[in-house]
Write a protein that holds these residues in place. Sequence first.
Motif, PDB file in Angstrom:
ATOM      1  N   LEU A   1       0.766  -1.121   0.063  1.00 29.74           N
ATOM      2  CA  LEU A   1      -0.133   0.007  -0.014  1.00 29.74           C
ATOM      3  C   LEU A   1       1.106   1.351  -0.017  1.00 29.74           C
ATOM      4  O   LEU A   1       1.736   1.353   0.714  1.00 29.74           O
ATOM      5  CB  LEU A   1      -0.630   0.097   0.949  1.00 29.74           C
ATOM      6  CG  LEU A   1      -1.648   1.204   1.344  1.00 29.74           C
ATOM      7  CD1 LEU A   1      -2.766   1.604   0.288  1.00 29.74           C
ATOM      8  CD2 LEU A   1      -2.681   1.287   2.675  1.00 29.74           C
ATOM      9  N   ILE A   2       0.882   1.998  -1.136  1.00 28.70           N
ATOM     10  CA  ILE A   2       1.632   3.182  -0.997  1.00 28.70           C
ATOM     11  C   ILE A   2       0.838   4.316  -1.200  1.00 28.70           C
ATOM     12  O   ILE A   2      -0.138   4.444  -1.985  1.00 28.70           O
ATOM     13  CB  ILE A   2       2.298   3.038  -2.501  1.00 28.70           C
ATOM     14  CG1 ILE A   2       3.312   2.020  -2.612  1.00 28.70           C
ATOM     15  CG2 ILE A   2       3.267   4.431  -2.701  1.00 28.70           C
ATOM     16  CD1 ILE A   2       3.977   1.655  -3.940  1.00 28.70           C
ATOM     17  N   VAL A   3       0.954   5.269   0.017  1.00 24.68           N
ATOM     18  CA  VAL A   3       0.182   6.463   0.026  1.00 24.68           C
ATOM     19  C   VAL A   3       1.265   7.642  -0.199  1.00 24.68           C
ATOM     20  O   VAL A   3       2.299   7.653   0.390  1.00 24.68           O
ATOM     21  CB  VAL A   3      -0.103   6.573   1.417  1.00 24.68           C
ATOM     22  CG1 VAL A   3      -0.850   7.821   1.863  1.00 24.68           C
ATOM     23  CG2 VAL A   3      -1.029   5.347   1.854  1.00 24.68           C
TER      24      VAL A   3
ATOM     25  N   ASP B   1       4.187  12.705  -6.353  1.00 24.09           N
ATOM     26  CA  ASP B   1       3.726  11.772  -7.361  1.00 24.09           C
ATOM     27  C   ASP B   1       4.699  11.062  -8.289  1.00 24.09           C
ATOM     28  O   ASP B   1       4.419   9.873  -8.238  1.00 24.09           O
ATOM     29  CB  ASP B   1       2.800  12.689  -8.501  1.00 24.09           C
ATOM     30  CG  ASP B   1       1.629  13.425  -7.837  1.00 24.09           C
ATOM     31  OD1 ASP B   1       1.380  13.444  -6.789  1.00 24.09           O
ATOM     32  OD2 ASP B   1       0.803  13.980  -8.605  1.00 24.09           O
TER      33      ASP B   1
ATOM     34  N   ALA C   1       6.170   8.171  -5.671  1.00 25.78           N
ATOM     35  CA  ALA C   1       5.147   6.944  -5.425  1.00 25.78           C
ATOM     36  C   ALA C   1       4.861   6.293  -6.492  1.00 25.78           C
ATOM     37  O   ALA C   1       5.006   5.073  -6.449  1.00 25.78           O
ATOM     38  CB  ALA C   1       3.581   7.822  -5.185  1.00 25.78           C
ATOM     39  N   GLN C   2       4.849   6.994  -7.831  1.00 20.68           N
ATOM     40  CA  GLN C   2       4.733   6.032  -9.022  1.00 20.68           C
ATOM     41  C   GLN C   2       5.990   5.357  -9.262  1.00 20.68           C
ATOM     42  O   GLN C   2       6.099   4.312  -9.586  1.00 20.68           O
ATOM     43  CB  GLN C   2       4.592   6.812 -10.349  1.00 20.68           C
ATOM     44  CG  GLN C   2       4.241   6.216 -11.501  1.00 20.68           C
ATOM     45  CD  GLN C   2       3.203   5.127 -11.378  1.00 20.68           C
ATOM     46  OE1 GLN C   2       1.965   5.512 -10.771  1.00 20.68           O
ATOM     47  NE2 GLN C   2       3.347   4.060 -11.673  1.00 20.68           N
TER      48      GLN C   2
ATOM     49  N   GLN D   1       5.984   2.300  -6.661  1.00 18.73           N
ATOM     50  CA  GLN D   1       5.003   1.241  -6.937  1.00 18.73           C
ATOM     51  C   GLN D   1       5.544   0.408  -8.473  1.00 18.73           C
ATOM     52  O   GLN D   1       5.612  -0.727  -8.418  1.00 18.73           O
ATOM     53  CB  GLN D   1       3.637   1.982  -7.699  1.00 18.73           C
ATOM     54  CG  GLN D   1       2.702   1.056  -8.183  1.00 18.73           C
ATOM     55  CD  GLN D   1       1.268   1.543  -8.360  1.00 18.73           C
ATOM     56  OE1 GLN D   1       1.240   2.656  -8.486  1.00 18.73           O
ATOM     57  NE2 GLN D   1       0.288   0.731  -8.344  1.00 18.73           N
TER      58      GLN D   1
ATOM     59  N   PRO E   1      -0.309  -4.554  -5.791  1.00 16.93           N
ATOM     60  CA  PRO E   1      -0.826  -3.656  -5.010  1.00 16.93           C
ATOM     61  C   PRO E   1      -1.903  -4.289  -4.064  1.00 16.93           C
ATOM     62  O   PRO E   1      -2.371  -5.095  -4.421  1.00 16.93           O
ATOM     63  CB  PRO E   1      -1.627  -2.587  -6.127  1.00 16.93           C
ATOM     64  CG  PRO E   1      -0.788  -2.879  -7.450  1.00 16.93           C
ATOM     65  CD  PRO E   1      -0.419  -4.500  -7.224  1.00 16.93           C
TER      66      PRO E   1
ATOM     67  N   GLY F   1      -3.667   0.829  -7.960  1.00 17.57           N
ATOM     68  CA  GLY F   1      -2.924   2.232  -7.738  1.00 17.57           C
ATOM     69  C   GLY F   1      -2.497   2.669  -6.449  1.00 17.57           C
ATOM     70  O   GLY F   1      -2.764   1.942  -5.294  1.00 17.57           O
ATOM     71  N   TRP F   2      -2.011   3.718  -6.446  1.00 16.39           N
ATOM     72  CA  TRP F   2      -1.497   4.190  -4.979  1.00 16.39           C
ATOM     73  C   TRP F   2      -2.379   5.118  -4.652  1.00 16.39           C
ATOM     74  O   TRP F   2      -3.366   5.848  -5.437  1.00 16.39           O
ATOM     75  CB  TRP F   2       0.121   4.648  -4.943  1.00 16.39           C
ATOM     76  CG  TRP F   2       0.039   5.693  -6.091  1.00 16.39           C
ATOM     77  CD1 TRP F   2       0.558   5.455  -7.410  1.00 16.39           C
ATOM     78  CD2 TRP F   2       0.251   7.286  -5.839  1.00 16.39           C
ATOM     79  NE1 TRP F   2       0.760   6.773  -7.923  1.00 16.39           N
ATOM     80  CE2 TRP F   2       0.602   7.947  -6.875  1.00 16.39           C
ATOM     81  CE3 TRP F   2       0.221   7.878  -4.748  1.00 16.39           C
ATOM     82  CZ2 TRP F   2       0.651   9.196  -7.422  1.00 16.39           C
ATOM     83  CZ3 TRP F   2       0.211   9.485  -4.940  1.00 16.39           C
ATOM     84  CH2 TRP F   2       0.418   9.985  -6.042  1.00 16.39           C
TER      85      TRP F   2
ATOM     86  N   LYS G   1      -3.727   8.750  -3.501  1.00 12.87           N
ATOM     87  CA  LYS G   1      -3.250   9.931  -3.646  1.00 12.87           C
ATOM     88  C   LYS G   1      -4.019  11.049  -2.628  1.00 12.87           C
ATOM     89  O   LYS G   1      -5.214  11.099  -2.756  1.00 12.87           O
ATOM     90  CB  LYS G   1      -3.139  10.596  -4.907  1.00 12.87           C
ATOM     91  CG  LYS G   1      -2.486  11.805  -5.253  1.00 12.87           C
ATOM     92  CD  LYS G   1      -2.715  12.250  -6.712  1.00 12.87           C
ATOM     93  CE  LYS G   1      -2.433  13.784  -6.985  1.00 12.87           C
ATOM     94  NZ  LYS G   1      -1.667  14.005  -7.976  1.00 12.87           N
TER      95      LYS G   1
END
Length: 122
Positions: free
Chosen positions: A7-9, A23, A26-27, A30, A40, A46-47, A49
């Motif tokens: 889980l990416i925040v 951004d 995070a990308q 991921q 994911p 996705g992450w 945002k």
Amino acid sequence: MTGRLALIVGSQCERLQALPFIDDLAQHLQTALGEGGWRPALADGGWVKDPTTAELKSAVEQAFTAANEIGATLLIAFIGHGVADGTQDFYLMTWNSPPEMPNCGKPFSGMGGGPGRGHPVV
């Protein structure tokens, strides 16, 4: 089934100066984790945002549920605003966190103890 979920925040606090790198980082994270076999944790793939406090809590709970259901390792990565309270405690900040101190009333259920050192809070 086992595996690795992430889980990416990426979180900006609307009341603080924008961090222009969130951004991209995070990308990039991921992508790198995906190349290493991490999937994911959330169904949308996705992450997360700029979540509000409620959205972040929901995403974390969903990620724990997904990992638990398949017996996977869960990695939670946070990129963005935060604040330290001077006692080695660090608090993640969401889109709607007050800049002086985020909502730190409760740890996530199931993590034991109360708010404070060693207990993740949002």
